[in-house]
Design a protein around this motif. Sequence first.
Motif, PDB file in Angstrom:
ATOM      1  N   CYS A 126       0.856  -1.143   0.065  1.00 53.87           N
ATOM      2  CA  CYS A 126       0.022  -0.165  -0.230  1.00 53.87           C
ATOM      3  C   CYS A 126       0.798   1.168  -0.158  1.00 53.87           C
ATOM      4  CB  CYS A 126      -0.902  -0.003   1.276  1.00 53.87           C
ATOM      5  SG  CYS A 126      -2.183  -1.248   1.246  1.00 53.87           S
ATOM      6  N   PHE A 127       2.068   1.314   0.679  1.00 56.47           N
ATOM      7  CA  PHE A 127       2.775   2.467   0.965  1.00 56.47           C
ATOM      8  C   PHE A 127       3.910   2.211  -0.259  1.00 56.47           C
ATOM      9  CE2 PHE A 127       1.511   2.051   5.306  1.00 56.47           C
ATOM     10  CZ  PHE A 127       1.157   3.660   5.528  1.00 56.47           C
ATOM     11  N   ILE A 128       3.954   1.424  -1.216  1.00 54.13           N
ATOM     12  CA  ILE A 128       4.667   1.612  -2.223  1.00 54.13           C
ATOM     13  C   ILE A 128       3.846   2.482  -3.168  1.00 54.13           C
ATOM     14  CG2 ILE A 128       5.706   0.070  -4.359  1.00 54.13           C
ATOM     15  CD1 ILE A 128       6.133  -1.994  -2.210  1.00 54.13           C
ATOM     16  N   VAL A 129       2.611   2.157  -3.340  1.00 52.10           N
ATOM     17  CA  VAL A 129       1.616   2.968  -4.090  1.00 52.10           C
ATOM     18  C   VAL A 129       1.790   4.582  -3.987  1.00 52.10           C
ATOM     19  CG1 VAL A 129      -0.680   3.027  -4.831  1.00 52.10           C
ATOM     20  CG2 VAL A 129       0.183   0.835  -4.550  1.00 52.10           C
ATOM     21  N   ALA A 130       1.988   4.678  -2.666  1.00 53.89           N
ATOM     22  CA  ALA A 130       2.032   6.217  -2.290  1.00 53.89           C
ATOM     23  C   ALA A 130       3.148   6.897  -2.974  1.00 53.89           C
ATOM     24  CB  ALA A 130       1.925   6.304  -0.716  1.00 53.89           C
ATOM     25  N   LEU A 131       4.165   5.909  -3.021  1.00 48.04           N
ATOM     26  CA  LEU A 131       5.346   6.673  -3.709  1.00 48.04           C
ATOM     27  C   LEU A 131       4.823   7.343  -5.242  1.00 48.04           C
ATOM     28  CD1 LEU A 131       8.034   3.865  -3.117  1.00 48.04           C
ATOM     29  CD2 LEU A 131       8.078   6.150  -2.069  1.00 48.04           C
ATOM     30  N   LEU A 132       4.012   6.795  -5.729  1.00 47.25           N
ATOM     31  CA  LEU A 132       3.699   7.542  -6.911  1.00 47.25           C
ATOM     32  C   LEU A 132       3.166   8.801  -6.894  1.00 47.25           C
ATOM     33  CD1 LEU A 132       2.109   4.135  -8.688  1.00 47.25           C
ATOM     34  CD2 LEU A 132       4.328   4.864  -9.143  1.00 47.25           C
ATOM     35  N   ILE A 173       7.134   8.285   3.704  1.00 47.37           N
ATOM     36  CA  ILE A 173       6.494   6.870   2.881  1.00 47.37           C
ATOM     37  C   ILE A 173       7.294   5.869   3.440  1.00 47.37           C
ATOM     38  CG2 ILE A 173       5.848   5.988   0.834  1.00 47.37           C
ATOM     39  CD1 ILE A 173       4.940   8.909  -0.056  1.00 47.37           C
ATOM     40  N   ILE A 174       8.711   6.102   2.976  1.00 51.24           N
ATOM     41  CA  ILE A 174       9.675   5.009   3.345  1.00 51.24           C
ATOM     42  C   ILE A 174       9.748   4.566   4.744  1.00 51.24           C
ATOM     43  CG2 ILE A 174      12.184   4.746   3.311  1.00 51.24           C
ATOM     44  CD1 ILE A 174      12.393   6.704   0.886  1.00 51.24           C
ATOM     45  N   ILE A 175       9.413   5.588   5.546  1.00 52.39           N
ATOM     46  CA  ILE A 175       9.541   4.995   7.191  1.00 52.39           C
ATOM     47  C   ILE A 175       8.370   4.052   7.362  1.00 52.39           C
ATOM     48  CG2 ILE A 175       9.008   5.812   9.468  1.00 52.39           C
ATOM     49  CD1 ILE A 175      10.618   8.288   8.910  1.00 52.39           C
ATOM     50  N   LEU A 176       7.089   4.459   6.974  1.00 50.81           N
ATOM     51  CA  LEU A 176       5.858   3.728   7.064  1.00 50.81           C
ATOM     52  C   LEU A 176       5.959   2.266   6.283  1.00 50.81           C
ATOM     53  CD1 LEU A 176       3.183   6.428   6.948  1.00 50.81           C
ATOM     54  CD2 LEU A 176       3.813   5.191   8.723  1.00 50.81           C
ATOM     55  N   GLN A 177       6.467   2.223   5.120  1.00 47.39           N
ATOM     56  CA  GLN A 177       6.738   1.051   4.162  1.00 47.39           C
ATOM     57  C   GLN A 177       7.681   0.226   4.871  1.00 47.39           C
ATOM     58  OE1 GLN A 177       9.602   0.024   2.445  1.00 47.39           O
ATOM     59  NE2 GLN A 177       8.484  -1.596   1.769  1.00 47.39           N
ATOM     60  N   SER A 178       8.678   0.725   5.570  1.00 47.36           N
ATOM     61  CA  SER A 178       9.637   0.039   6.227  1.00 47.36           C
ATOM     62  C   SER A 178       9.223  -0.693   7.455  1.00 47.36           C
ATOM     63  CB  SER A 178      11.181   0.827   6.273  1.00 47.36           C
ATOM     64  OG  SER A 178      11.604   1.444   5.195  1.00 47.36           O
ATOM     65  N   ILE A 179       8.660   0.151   8.183  1.00 47.45           N
ATOM     66  CA  ILE A 179       7.792  -0.586   9.360  1.00 47.45           C
ATOM     67  C   ILE A 179       7.188  -1.958   9.214  1.00 47.45           C
ATOM     68  CG2 ILE A 179       6.196  -0.272  11.329  1.00 47.45           C
ATOM     69  CD1 ILE A 179       7.306   2.847  11.356  1.00 47.45           C
ATOM     70  N   PHE A 180       6.255  -1.579   8.258  1.00 47.94           N
ATOM     71  CA  PHE A 180       5.521  -2.822   7.945  1.00 47.94           C
ATOM     72  C   PHE A 180       6.225  -4.182   7.129  1.00 47.94           C
ATOM     73  CE2 PHE A 180       2.101   0.501   8.575  1.00 47.94           C
ATOM     74  CZ  PHE A 180       1.547  -0.051   9.411  1.00 47.94           C
ATOM     75  N   TRP A 181       6.995  -3.776   6.280  1.00 50.05           N
ATOM     76  CA  TRP A 181       8.015  -4.751   5.722  1.00 50.05           C
ATOM     77  C   TRP A 181       8.695  -5.443   6.912  1.00 50.05           C
ATOM     78  CZ3 TRP A 181      13.387  -5.899   5.194  1.00 50.05           C
ATOM     79  CH2 TRP A 181      13.675  -6.420   4.119  1.00 50.05           C
ATOM     80  N   SER A 182       9.283  -4.572   7.874  1.00 55.21           N
ATOM     81  CA  SER A 182      10.103  -5.180   8.909  1.00 55.21           C
ATOM     82  C   SER A 182       9.376  -6.397   9.511  1.00 55.21           C
ATOM     83  CB  SER A 182      10.674  -4.258   9.826  1.00 55.21           C
ATOM     84  OG  SER A 182       9.571  -3.718  10.591  1.00 55.21           O
ATOM     85  N   THR A 193       6.882   4.788 -12.722  1.00 59.94           N
ATOM     86  CA  THR A 193       5.431   4.295 -12.504  1.00 59.94           C
ATOM     87  C   THR A 193       5.524   2.741 -12.660  1.00 59.94           C
ATOM     88  OG1 THR A 193       4.543   6.238 -13.116  1.00 59.94           O
ATOM     89  CG2 THR A 193       2.982   4.296 -13.078  1.00 59.94           C
ATOM     90  N   VAL A 194       6.035   2.206 -13.630  1.00 61.24           N
ATOM     91  CA  VAL A 194       5.836   0.847 -14.121  1.00 61.24           C
ATOM     92  C   VAL A 194       6.468  -0.090 -12.843  1.00 61.24           C
ATOM     93  CG1 VAL A 194       6.567  -1.226 -15.689  1.00 61.24           C
ATOM     94  CG2 VAL A 194       5.352   0.989 -16.405  1.00 61.24           C
ATOM     95  N   PRO A 195       7.826   0.080 -12.774  1.00 59.86           N
ATOM     96  CA  PRO A 195       8.462  -0.766 -11.478  1.00 59.86           C
ATOM     97  C   PRO A 195       7.450  -0.565 -10.195  1.00 59.86           C
ATOM     98  CG  PRO A 195       9.939   1.018 -12.104  1.00 59.86           C
ATOM     99  CD  PRO A 195       8.762   1.128 -12.993  1.00 59.86           C
ATOM    100  N   PHE A 196       7.193   0.615  -9.650  1.00 64.64           N
ATOM    101  CA  PHE A 196       6.430   0.720  -8.414  1.00 64.64           C
ATOM    102  C   PHE A 196       5.336   0.164  -8.338  1.00 64.64           C
ATOM    103  CE2 PHE A 196       9.073   4.628  -7.174  1.00 64.64           C
ATOM    104  CZ  PHE A 196      10.195   3.852  -6.782  1.00 64.64           C
ATOM    105  N   ALA A 197       4.348   0.044  -9.611  1.00 61.16           N
ATOM    106  CA  ALA A 197       3.045  -0.307  -9.601  1.00 61.16           C
ATOM    107  C   ALA A 197       3.151  -1.937  -9.419  1.00 61.16           C
ATOM    108  CB  ALA A 197       2.357   0.090 -10.852  1.00 61.16           C
TER     109      ALA A 197
END
Length: 413
Positions: free
Chosen positions: A92-98, A109-118, A176-180
């Motif tokens: 979900c947060f990877i989408v937000a990068l776009l 965004i990177i902080i939030l994505q990293s927390i859940f990935w961890s 856009t393509v790699p993140f999507a």
Amino acid sequence: MDKKSSRGWSEDALKPNRILYSVAAFTYFSDKLLGSFLFPYAVVTGVSFDQMGLIRSTRNLCQNVLQMGWGEISERFSKRLLVFLGYLLSGCFIVALLFFRSPAHLLAIIILQSIFWSAAVPAWNSLLADYTKLETRGQVLGKIGSVSQLSGVVATVIVAFITYTRSGQVTADSFTVPFALSALTAAIGAFLALPLKESKIKTGVRSKILILSPLLDRSFRNFLIVGGFYWFSLAFAWPLFPYVTINVVHASVWQIAAIASLSGLVVTATQPKFGTLIDKVGRKPILVIGRASLFLLPLLYAFAESWLHLLAINALLSLSMSASIVSLRAYIMDSAPLGHRANYVAAVNLVSGLATSIGSLASGVFTSQLSVSLGVERALFIGLIFSAILRLVSSSGFLLIRETLDKSRGQGG
């Protein structure tokens, strides 16, 4: 009959199946795309050396420090549920990068994505331990690693194919393509993890577990100290690589994808071989050689002038990466008793997170200060050379760690 080592944990293992390999493939597909394009994307959005150091440092810290707690939670409740939630929310947060592109937004965004990935990482590695046993652990991990790497190759080939015809200057929209795709495959991998089985730990064993149990293991504590120094030196070059890719050799998105594809292909082809090798000669020799040889990466990057140079450099050093990945994972699993495995993985990630966070931050500040007096290009060159020296010196510490395979065999595990 259950096989048990003198340390008291069972080495019976679940049988690897298609679902396990599918989860490995889809989650690594996502991780590979995000890892390959996130920091070049940051350079394109205009972040400076010190901002890049801060972003990289914060990501390292958030991805790893929380894993001690997540590892304990996964052992107490459900590993597969943590894998599911971690990758689903990460996507979900990877989408937000776009949609958010300023340095401040990127950092949040990177902080939030990293927390859940961890949350997913120690749970996933503990699940893998459930599907392996000591005598064949290297082989199984090599196969799983090969499947994962192959999915990463497929991911980057798809991106290269889609973006090959796009000409002109690389912009934020180029990513856009790699993140999507990364977000989509993270979600797929998350849902596929739900049907996986996991080993059940008896209450008597589980009640003895402490979140800091890995730090009470003297041999493993020595490994963490050595690893901490090495991970600091490893991360010193990380904020600098994207500037070579974007500002020095001016690589396009499809060229970045091609570099990642060839690198992944080499790792895919060699991980099973290294897995078999570490079961024969031990974890330590391969770990030492793999880690020591990675000093060549920043050294060669410092002299790169074309994206083809980066292609060759990454292909060559992928052998070292492959050896390091398999031997490190097996070393950790060998060291950890049943019920503690996620904690041991989390302990490694805690130390590596702190060390790489400090290393990346130090690199950003160091190179930024140098650029004021020497200019950006000269500062980048010196930073890479200094990083190569740090890597070579710190890797010698792995000569001091114990060999887990011989120890375990000697105890009848």
